[in-house]
Scaffold this motif. Structure first.
Motif, PDB file in Angstrom:
ATOM      1  N   MET A  25     -14.759  17.268  36.069  1.00 45.56           N
ATOM      2  CA  MET A  25     -14.659  15.824  36.275  1.00 45.56           C
ATOM      3  C   MET A  25     -14.370  15.148  34.930  1.00 45.56           C
ATOM      4  O   MET A  25     -13.483  14.294  34.832  1.00 45.56           O
ATOM      5  CB  MET A  25     -15.995  15.351  36.848  1.00 45.56           C
ATOM      6  CG  MET A  25     -15.967  13.990  37.422  1.00 45.56           C
ATOM      7  SD  MET A  25     -15.045  13.968  38.970  1.00 45.56           S
ATOM      8  CE  MET A  25     -14.574  12.271  38.962  1.00 45.56           C
ATOM      9  N   PHE A  28     -10.784  16.073  33.683  1.00 50.11           N
ATOM     10  CA  PHE A  28      -9.731  15.357  34.395  1.00 50.11           C
ATOM     11  C   PHE A  28      -9.735  13.869  34.050  1.00 50.11           C
ATOM     12  O   PHE A  28      -8.690  13.279  33.787  1.00 50.11           O
ATOM     13  CB  PHE A  28      -9.887  15.528  35.909  1.00 50.11           C
ATOM     14  CG  PHE A  28      -9.148  16.718  36.429  1.00 50.11           C
ATOM     15  CD1 PHE A  28      -7.829  16.600  36.820  1.00 50.11           C
ATOM     16  CD2 PHE A  28      -9.754  17.950  36.502  1.00 50.11           C
ATOM     17  CE1 PHE A  28      -7.129  17.702  37.284  1.00 50.11           C
ATOM     18  CE2 PHE A  28      -9.065  19.054  36.957  1.00 50.11           C
ATOM     19  CZ  PHE A  28      -7.755  18.928  37.348  1.00 50.11           C
ATOM     20  N   PHE A  29     -10.916  13.279  34.048  1.00 51.37           N
ATOM     21  CA  PHE A  29     -10.984  11.835  33.813  1.00 51.37           C
ATOM     22  C   PHE A  29     -10.501  11.496  32.401  1.00 51.37           C
ATOM     23  O   PHE A  29      -9.639  10.638  32.222  1.00 51.37           O
ATOM     24  CB  PHE A  29     -12.409  11.326  34.042  1.00 51.37           C
ATOM     25  CG  PHE A  29     -12.555   9.852  33.817  1.00 51.37           C
ATOM     26  CD1 PHE A  29     -11.959   8.953  34.692  1.00 51.37           C
ATOM     27  CD2 PHE A  29     -13.262   9.367  32.738  1.00 51.37           C
ATOM     28  CE1 PHE A  29     -12.083   7.584  34.491  1.00 51.37           C
ATOM     29  CE2 PHE A  29     -13.386   7.999  32.525  1.00 51.37           C
ATOM     30  CZ  PHE A  29     -12.792   7.108  33.409  1.00 51.37           C
ATOM     31  N   HIS A 161     -11.821  15.170  26.202  1.00 51.97           N
ATOM     32  CA  HIS A 161     -11.074  15.875  27.248  1.00 51.97           C
ATOM     33  C   HIS A 161     -11.070  17.389  27.023  1.00 51.97           C
ATOM     34  O   HIS A 161     -11.166  18.158  27.967  1.00 51.97           O
ATOM     35  CB  HIS A 161      -9.651  15.298  27.280  1.00 51.97           C
ATOM     36  CG  HIS A 161      -8.613  16.147  27.928  1.00 51.97           C
ATOM     37  ND1 HIS A 161      -8.636  16.461  29.260  1.00 51.97           N
ATOM     38  CD2 HIS A 161      -7.492  16.726  27.428  1.00 51.97           C
ATOM     39  CE1 HIS A 161      -7.577  17.210  29.545  1.00 51.97           C
ATOM     40  NE2 HIS A 161      -6.876  17.393  28.454  1.00 51.97           N
ATOM     41  N   MET A 383      -5.951  11.405  38.136  1.00 52.41           N
ATOM     42  CA  MET A 383      -6.898  10.691  38.989  1.00 52.41           C
ATOM     43  C   MET A 383      -7.039  11.391  40.345  1.00 52.41           C
ATOM     44  O   MET A 383      -8.114  11.402  40.943  1.00 52.41           O
ATOM     45  CB  MET A 383      -6.443   9.237  39.187  1.00 52.41           C
ATOM     46  CG  MET A 383      -6.673   8.378  37.956  1.00 52.41           C
ATOM     47  SD  MET A 383      -8.425   8.341  37.515  1.00 52.41           S
ATOM     48  CE  MET A 383      -8.356   7.744  35.850  1.00 52.41           C
ATOM     49  N   CYS A 386      -9.554  13.940  39.850  1.00 49.78           N
ATOM     50  CA  CYS A 386     -10.903  13.346  39.877  1.00 49.78           C
ATOM     51  C   CYS A 386     -11.344  13.116  41.319  1.00 49.78           C
ATOM     52  O   CYS A 386     -12.476  13.426  41.691  1.00 49.78           O
ATOM     53  CB  CYS A 386     -10.921  12.015  39.131  1.00 49.78           C
ATOM     54  SG  CYS A 386     -10.654  12.173  37.374  1.00 49.78           S
ATOM     55  N   ALA A 390     -14.549  14.712  43.117  1.00 49.73           N
ATOM     56  CA  ALA A 390     -15.588  13.801  43.610  1.00 49.73           C
ATOM     57  C   ALA A 390     -15.815  13.996  45.110  1.00 49.73           C
ATOM     58  O   ALA A 390     -16.958  14.070  45.572  1.00 49.73           O
ATOM     59  CB  ALA A 390     -15.198  12.353  43.310  1.00 49.73           C
ATOM     60  N   THR A 422     -21.779  12.019  37.097  1.00 50.59           N
ATOM     61  CA  THR A 422     -20.504  12.444  36.529  1.00 50.59           C
ATOM     62  C   THR A 422     -19.321  11.657  37.092  1.00 50.59           C
ATOM     63  O   THR A 422     -18.290  11.581  36.440  1.00 50.59           O
ATOM     64  CB  THR A 422     -20.235  13.950  36.747  1.00 50.59           C
ATOM     65  OG1 THR A 422     -20.569  14.277  38.065  1.00 50.59           O
ATOM     66  CG2 THR A 422     -21.007  14.790  35.770  1.00 50.59           C
ATOM     67  N   VAL A 423     -19.446  11.109  38.284  1.00 52.70           N
ATOM     68  CA  VAL A 423     -18.314  10.358  38.832  1.00 52.70           C
ATOM     69  C   VAL A 423     -18.386   8.902  38.368  1.00 52.70           C
ATOM     70  O   VAL A 423     -17.596   8.471  37.523  1.00 52.70           O
ATOM     71  CB  VAL A 423     -18.261  10.450  40.370  1.00 52.70           C
ATOM     72  CG1 VAL A 423     -17.097   9.625  40.908  1.00 52.70           C
ATOM     73  CG2 VAL A 423     -18.128  11.905  40.813  1.00 52.70           C
TER      74      VAL A 423
END
Lengths: 571, 98
Positions: A25, A28-29, A161, A383, A386, A390, A422-423
């Motif tokens: 997560m 990716f974010f 990242h 995204m 993500c 999620a 985490t989200v």
């Protein structure tokens, strides 16, 4: 492991996906944010609110700045720990190399270099003994941008990242590498689990139960962006192959060194300094010659990277690399000059097949090219990753929470708490950092550290809040933590836009008419985030209220825990 | 459920095999892959890059296999044995090359 390959792959997907999903997560974010790292830099550093600049003149502007530059105190400290005896005074260190680096999206310029030290290393294998210096300057004037004005995009989100900012023993790199391997395995196992891949592309039923819609969205985002995700996880591993599989530093060290020496002899670029002081020739004519040669080959001629090795030595070399704005492959077409005379020593030859593939996939990952539509696709792809992770968490929780509630197990609750952290927690931390960036006074000492504290502290708060407000999951309800934190995201995103307008004066009604898109784009994205967050928060709150009224009466047992297989077959 | 048939030590051993065993095997592949190419005269950099482009796909394959394979003892034997044998061969090759 189990009776069939498919069941084994399902186990792998579920459990490795869950554990490493939390890391993925973040990858990716922050990877998606890094697509616009330079734009975030500009938003966060008001002194850089001007147009992107080309590489400035070396002789007139950079040379004096380089001569003023000193080894960085942080690296003095780090190097002092690696050597025998005390380091010489910082002021007395002689420069050994210089670099300057820019891209087509940078108003400010990154420069740095190495300073030689004569100390012996504590570890004899530690053969790279230099102290580094670095700074960011305004390339129009040579004035230094203070380090406390941190470039949040390229200096914080981007390293997050790939290293998670865990530098001890390169631990962060290894965790991210493991997560990338698991990402590849999750994609392979995901495809094995789902036999109707094509149908997944068109299936999203938002009005079904949360569990069903979450799975639809998980499959949809996973399948739509599958080649993108596979390439990114793989190329990420290849980029850091030297860290993950350091064969060239261990088993094949002799071969690697022999190659370096041969290469130096073949290209005429000396591997070591001569030890004889010498005066450097002017660099600007070398840049002009490099640009002339690129132009002859029909290539865009902006300089991206300038490197001077063995400064002020008879063996000095000047290497000039192209900014790769016009192609995917990350290849500099370097042209190398003798530093004392300015004669061309060597031009990088065309790449071999293996190097060509490597440069292509590295360039695909690092995107130095100039193509805004493609850049946005990258962002959307990140995204989508993500969203995929999620919804994977949400599906995991929804599938098990009724059974766990019956058994009195708290597993689903803790998975949900970590998922919230985490989200949404990660987005809160990021936005809190942007707000802190605009709130902290410019002259505050250690301003950059305060920003970092705001990031980590708000993330810890999000964790505590998530742990507290996921308690209803124990009764198989929807955790209020989700809607709470999505509301917080909405407020913080809006707050960041207002703070930018107030503290820098570069509000949207200024930046849009001026066409200053780097800053306007960040503000508009923040507003879009705030608006989307309101929609999501309202929807999640409705689901939450519904789950309260339904939960006690809802005695229908959910699917058995352990496997997603039965569920996914029906998809 | 099938999951219940596996004890915790089995799961731990299985995961360790997939990651540590997989790494050992990949390490062997990388070192032997490069040295073997050097032996037939391929340039070091080309040999290195070719192997690194493939190494993580090899890891991915053995990782999935380690989870799926029926017999765990065989997984450990192949991954550690194979990785060790390839590394040893690479070491021997580097000595004869030098």
């Amino acid at each position: 492991m189990f009776s069939s390959f498919r069941l084994s792959m399902t186990w792998l997907h579920t459990w490795f996906g869950l554990v490493l999903g939390y890391v993925l997560m973040a990858c990716f974010f922050f990877g998606a944010l890094s697509v616009f790292d330079r734009e975030i830099d500009r938003w966060a550093v008001p002194q850089s609110h001007f147009e992107a600049q080309p590489m400035p003149s070396f002789d007139r502007l950079l040379d004096p700045v380089f001569r003023r530059m000193r080894a960085h105190p942080d690296d003095m400290e780090a190097t002092a720990r690696r050597v025998i005896g005390p380091l010489p005074e910082r002021e007395s260190l002689k420069p050994a190399s210089f670099y300057a680096y820019t891209t087509h999206r940078d108003p400010v310029l990154d420069i740095g270099g190495e300073f030689g030290v004569a100390n012996e290393p504590k570890d004899p294998a530690d053969d790279h003994l230099h102290v580094h210096g670095w700074m960011t300057i305004d390339p129009r004037t040579g004035v230094e941008i203070p380090e406390t004005s941190r470039k949040l995009g390229s200096d914080f989100f981007y390293p997050m990242h790939y290293s998670l900012h865990l530098h001890w023993m390169s631990l962060g790199y290894w965790i991210v590498g493991l997560a990338a391997l698991v990402m590849l395995a999750a994609l392979v196992s995901g495809v094995v689990m789902h036999r109707k891949i094509f149908r997944e592309l068109f299936t999203f039923r938002p009005d079904k139960r949360t569990q069903r819609s979450a799975l639809d969205l998980h499959n949809l985002t996973g399948v739509v962006a599958l080649p993108f995700h596979f390439m990114f996880a793989l190329s990420g591993l290849v980029i850091f192959a030297g860290i993950y599989l350091p064969v060239g530093d261990t088993l094949l060290k002799a071969q690697a060194e022999k190659h370096e020496k041969l290469e130096a002899a073949r290209t005429g670029r000396p591997h070591d300094p001569a030890g004889v002081p010498a005066k450097m020739a002017p660099v600007d004519p070398m840049v002009a010659e490099a640009q002339r040669r690129w132009h002859e080959r029909g290539m865009a001629g902006e300089v991206g990277y300038l490197f001077i090795d063995h400064v002020d030595d008879a063996n000095a070399t000047v290497s000039i690399y192209r900014a790769g704005t016009d192609r995917v492959a990350l290849v500099g077409e370097g042209i190398h000059f003798k530093g004392t005379t300015g004669e061309v020593l060597h031009e990088d030859p065309p790449s071999s097949t293996a190097s060509g593939i490597n440069e292509f996939i590295t360039g695909l990952h690092l995107q130095h090219f100039r193509h805004w539509l493609l850049r946005w696709f990258y962002f959307v792809g990140g995204m989508a990753g993500c969203a995929c992770i999620a919804t994977g968490f949400i599906f995991f929780v929804e599938k098990r929470k009724r059974q766990h509630a019956k058994d009195g197990s708290s597993g689903a609750r803790w998975v949900d708490a970590l998922a919230v952290t985490t989200v949404t927690g990660m987005i809160i931390a990021t936005l809190a950092m942007l707000c802190a960036n605009r709130l902290l006074p410019a002259e505050l000492a250690g301003r950059d550290r305060w920003e970092e504290s705001a990031f980590w502290l708000s993330w810890v708060l999000a964790l505590i809040h998530a742990a507290w407000r996921t308690r209803p999951v124990l009764q198989a309800r929807v955790a209020p933590a989700w809607a709470d934190q999505v509301w917080a995201i909405s407020g913080l995103a809006l707050g960041a836009v207002i703070l930018n307008a107030v503290t820098t004066g570069d509000a949207l009604w200024q930046t849009i008419p001026d066409g200053y898109w780097p800053v306007a784009g960040i503000d508009l994205s923040l507003l879009a985030t705030a608006a989307l967050a309101v929609l999501v928060a309202r929807r999640v709150r409705r689901a939450e209220v519904l789950s309260v009224s339904r939960a006690p009466a809802d005695e229908t047992p959910g699917p058995a825990p352990g496997f997603a297989a039965a569920e996914t077959n029906r998809a | 459920m099938a999951l219940a048939r596996h004890s915790t030590p089995h799961i731990v051993s299985r995961v360790a095999a997939s990651l540590l065993g997989g790494y050992a095997f990949t390490w062997g592949f990388a070192s032997l892959g490069i040295t073997a190419q050097l032996g037939v005269g391929v340039d070091y950099e080309d040999a290195y890059i070719t192997v690194m482009l493939l190494a993580f796909l090899v890891f991915l394959a053995v990782f999935c296999w380690a989870i799926a394979a029926p017999r765990l003892s065989k997984v450990w034997a192949v991954l550690l044995g194979g990785g060790g044998a390839m590394t040893a061969t690479a070491w021997w090759l580097t000595r004869s090359l030098a």
